[in-house]
Motif scaffolding. Structure first.
Motif, PDB file in Angstrom:
ATOM      1  N   LEU A  55       0.858  -1.185   0.000  1.00 28.50           N
ATOM      2  CA  LEU A  55       0.000   0.000   0.000  1.00 28.50           C
ATOM      3  C   LEU A  55       0.889   1.226   0.000  1.00 28.50           C
ATOM      4  O   LEU A  55       1.778   1.361   0.846  1.00 28.50           O
ATOM      5  CB  LEU A  55      -0.900   0.005   1.236  1.00 28.50           C
ATOM      6  CG  LEU A  55      -1.728   1.282   1.454  1.00 28.50           C
ATOM      7  CD1 LEU A  55      -2.748   1.472   0.341  1.00 28.50           C
ATOM      8  CD2 LEU A  55      -2.398   1.247   2.818  1.00 28.50           C
ATOM      9  N   THR A  56       0.668   2.111  -0.952  1.00 32.28           N
ATOM     10  CA  THR A  56       1.390   3.388  -1.036  1.00 32.28           C
ATOM     11  C   THR A  56       0.341   4.498  -0.966  1.00 32.28           C
ATOM     12  O   THR A  56      -0.041   5.062  -1.984  1.00 32.28           O
ATOM     13  CB  THR A  56       2.205   3.494  -2.340  1.00 32.28           C
ATOM     14  OG1 THR A  56       1.314   3.414  -3.451  1.00 32.28           O
ATOM     15  CG2 THR A  56       3.233   2.400  -2.445  1.00 32.28           C
ATOM     16  N   PRO A  57      -0.155   4.789   0.228  1.00 32.11           N
ATOM     17  CA  PRO A  57      -1.286   5.715   0.338  1.00 32.11           C
ATOM     18  C   PRO A  57      -0.938   7.116  -0.161  1.00 32.11           C
ATOM     19  O   PRO A  57       0.175   7.602   0.019  1.00 32.11           O
ATOM     20  CB  PRO A  57      -1.608   5.721   1.836  1.00 32.11           C
ATOM     21  CG  PRO A  57      -0.369   5.255   2.504  1.00 32.11           C
ATOM     22  CD  PRO A  57       0.342   4.361   1.532  1.00 32.11           C
ATOM     23  N   LYS A  58      -1.915   7.728  -0.806  1.00 32.94           N
ATOM     24  CA  LYS A  58      -1.780   9.082  -1.334  1.00 32.94           C
ATOM     25  C   LYS A  58      -2.857   9.945  -0.667  1.00 32.94           C
ATOM     26  O   LYS A  58      -4.045   9.719  -0.905  1.00 32.94           O
ATOM     27  CB  LYS A  58      -2.000   9.093  -2.846  1.00 32.94           C
ATOM     28  CG  LYS A  58      -1.299   7.983  -3.617  1.00 32.94           C
ATOM     29  CD  LYS A  58       0.047   8.397  -4.105  1.00 32.94           C
ATOM     30  CE  LYS A  58       0.714   7.476  -5.089  1.00 32.94           C
ATOM     31  NZ  LYS A  58       0.833   6.080  -4.849  1.00 32.94           N
ATOM     32  N   PRO A  59      -2.480  10.886   0.190  1.00 31.74           N
ATOM     33  CA  PRO A  59      -3.489  11.726   0.848  1.00 31.74           C
ATOM     34  C   PRO A  59      -4.329  12.471  -0.186  1.00 31.74           C
ATOM     35  O   PRO A  59      -3.789  13.161  -1.045  1.00 31.74           O
ATOM     36  CB  PRO A  59      -2.662  12.711   1.681  1.00 31.74           C
ATOM     37  CG  PRO A  59      -1.316  12.067   1.823  1.00 31.74           C
ATOM     38  CD  PRO A  59      -1.122  11.229   0.597  1.00 31.74           C
TER      39      PRO A  59
END
Length: 192
Positions: free
Chosen positions: A102-106
């Motif tokens: 998971l590479t979360p992007k705000p």
């Protein structure tokens, strides 16, 4: 759309094959490319691509296992040789493991939870794709997917985390189905 009976029947009988029952051969480079292409075709509200993939195959499986054993020994100094051997074999015997990060992007359009679900869908789609290509798969997430040091060693960067490891190979068994919940036990109708 017309009924796709083959797909329906597959989904009704889909069953994971545990990593201990996966062996060589694994996908060819061309097959792997197709599995990965299918795997990332998932819901992604906002088109953020909040995930990335790490392939663990060939000799890297043994090297990653050895490094996991070293981390495990630091975490649990009382771990005996049998326990260390289990850690060394975390990516065996399956010929391929795809780590999904998971590479979360705000972004207000898609919460981190929604992005996490998208990454989880990648894991499940990779499993479906492996079966579609004639292989078997098992989606797991063991201690090393939760431990920061192990995640970093396996390729996660700051703010990232593994959501799963999809082990892919040739099945050595035909798995028996397990009992599934009855629809009546898990479904209710909303009423105001």
């Amino acid at each position: 759309m017309p009924i796709n009976a083959a797909l329906r029947d597959y989904l009704k009988t889909r069953r994971s094959v545990g990593i201990g029952f996966l062996k060589d051969p694994g996908p060819t480079p061309e097959e792997l490319s197709e599995i990965l292409t299918i795997g990332v075709r998932v819901p992604d509200h906002g088109k953020f691509v909040p995930w990335r993939l790490i392939l663990i195959e060939g000799a890297a499986r043994l090297e990653a296992g050895e490094k996991l054993a070293q981390i495990a020994k630091r975490l649990r100094p009382d771990l005996d040789e049998a326990g260390l051997e289990i850690e060394r074999r975390q990516f065996l015997p399956a010929p391929l493991t795809v780590g999904v990060i998971l590479t979360p992007k705000p972004n207000p359009k898609a919460s981190e939870t929604e992005q996490l679900l998208s990454a989880g869908n990648v894991c499940f789609n990779l499993s479906h794709a492996a079966f579609a290509m004639g292989y078997a798969a098992s989606w797991t997430n063991r201690w090393y997917g939760q431990n920061v040091e192990a995640q970093t060693m396996l390729g996660a960067k700051g703010g990232e985390r593994f959501v799963g490891f999809v082990h892919i190979g040739t099945a050595t068994i035909v798995p028996e189905d397990r009992e599934r919940p009855s629809i009546d036990s898990v479904v209710t109708h909303w009423a105001p």
